[in-house]
Design an enzyme around this catalytic site. Structure first.
Site, short mmCIF file in Angstrom:
data_model
loop_
_atom_site.label_atom_id
_atom_site.label_comp_id
_atom_site.label_asym_id
_atom_site.label_seq_id
_atom_site.Cartn_x
_atom_site.Cartn_y
_atom_site.Cartn_z
N PRO A 38 0.82 -1.21 0.00
CA PRO A 38 0.00 0.00 0.00
C PRO A 38 0.85 1.26 0.00
CG PRO A 38 -0.77 -1.56 1.65
CD PRO A 38 0.55 -2.07 1.15
N GLU A 39 0.40 2.26 -0.74
CA GLU A 39 1.11 3.54 -0.75
C GLU A 39 0.56 4.42 0.36
OE1 GLU A 39 2.32 5.07 -4.50
OE2 GLU A 39 2.08 3.15 -5.51
N LYS B 270 4.57 5.02 4.91
CA LYS B 270 3.91 3.73 4.98
C LYS B 270 3.88 3.17 6.41
CE LYS B 270 5.25 2.88 0.20
NZ LYS B 270 5.87 1.97 -0.79
N ASN C 277 5.27 2.88 -6.26
CA ASN C 277 5.49 2.72 -7.69
C ASN C 277 4.42 3.41 -8.55
OD1 ASN C 277 7.09 1.90 -9.78
ND2 ASN C 277 6.42 -0.23 -9.76
N ARG D 251 12.37 -2.88 -9.63
CA ARG D 251 10.93 -2.59 -9.66
C ARG D 251 10.48 -2.33 -11.09
NH1 ARG D 251 8.68 -1.19 -4.74
NH2 ARG D 251 6.74 -1.56 -5.89
#
Length: 290
Positions: free
Chosen positions: A2-3, A52, A162, A258
């Site tokens: 989760p962002e 986060k 991301n 990533r």
């Protein structure tokens, strides 16, 4: 993972549902039982977040520090609907509703001083009123790593993951592989303001929307995006699909471990982009598609 907008939304919900209340706190799984024995029956004062990291603040200067990691889930359910107690790391409840935590990267009881140390170690968070973007700018201005790498560094931009990385770089026409120290202060300031605005709006909806009105499904007469994250985006998870602005295929590359998404026409090699304010919206370094 989760962002930051998801974690801040959880903090708001915890405060709204339990703030100022005496709550039941347990660890049915048993892995957090020593801490919950201390917290059970105490008052949950409020919750807050940085990046986060989620902090749940109880009376007597007790704080639960949670990082969901890749598979962690924190959900609110009526007590009658909670099941599978053997995987339940933490349960916070009143007489009607429970907040259930499963599979976090960690869940720890810490002191207020330890909490301050976590916040100090994190980069500025665009969602926090006390964030100082100057801290991020100093690191960006002196870094030889790419701007794509810096945006994912939680010690530089807390809470940015991301999705926001890919989208904010597209929205400014910045080459993801541009050395961070080549980014102008003007574009940095625009990126910071854009992150703050996008993430604050997304806290309210719980999904990520980054597409300007002129590129919406309604305006472009296309089907809405279907994705577990929800919302409309320009490049994230759209590899091979047409760019919503220019029509070129969106590119995907594994970069620094990533997935990296970008439009090679709207974000040409070595492009430092421009502030969105100069164009009244997204920086379009290419002609719109017909």
């Amino acid at each position: 993972m989760p962002e930051g907008h998801v974690i801040h939304k959880l903090a708001r919900e915890l405060t709204d549902k339990f703030g100022g209340k005496q709550v039941r706190v347990s660890s049915p799984q048993g892995r957090f039982a020593d801490a919950t024995a201390i917290l059970d029956g105490t008052v949950l004062e409020d919750a807050d977040a940085v990046g986060k990291h989620l902090f749940i603040n109880f009376e007597a200067r007790q704080c639960v520090w949670i990082h969901l990691g890749l598979i962690g889930k924190f959900r609110f359910k009526p007590l009658s609907q909670i099941e599978n107690y053997d995987t339940l790391r933490l349960l916070i409840a009143d007489s009607k509703i429970g907040a259930e935590l499963r599979g976090p990267q960690w869940c720890r009881l810490i002191t207020p001083e330890e909490k301050l140390a976590v916040i100090a170690k994190s980069g500025p968070d665009p969602l926090r009123d006390d964030a100082d973007p100057e801290r991020a700018w100093k690191k960006v201005h002196n870094a030889k790593r790419t701007i794509a790498q810096l945006l994912m560094d939680q010690g530089v931009f807390a809470g940015v993951g991301n999705i926001y990385r890919a989208e904010v770089l597209f929205r400014h026409g910045v080459d993801p592989k541009l050395p961070a120290n080549k980014l102008s202060r003007e574009v940095f300031d625009s990126i910071w303001a854009d992150l703050a605005a996008l993430m604050r709006a997304d806290v309210l909806t719980g999904q990520i929307d980054t597409v300007d009105p002129e590129h919406s499904p309604e305006e472009q007469h296309r089907d809405p995006r279907v994705d577990e994250h929800g919302g409309e985006v320009y490049v994230y998870r759209r590899a091979g699909q047409e760019c919503l602005v220019c029509g070129e295929p969106i590119q995907l590359e594994l970069f620094a471990g990533r997935n990296l998404y970008w439009c090679p026409k709207c974000q040409p090699q070595a492009s430092g982009g421009e502030p969105r304010a100069k164009h009244g919206g997204a920086w379009h370094n290419c002609a719109p598609k017909a």
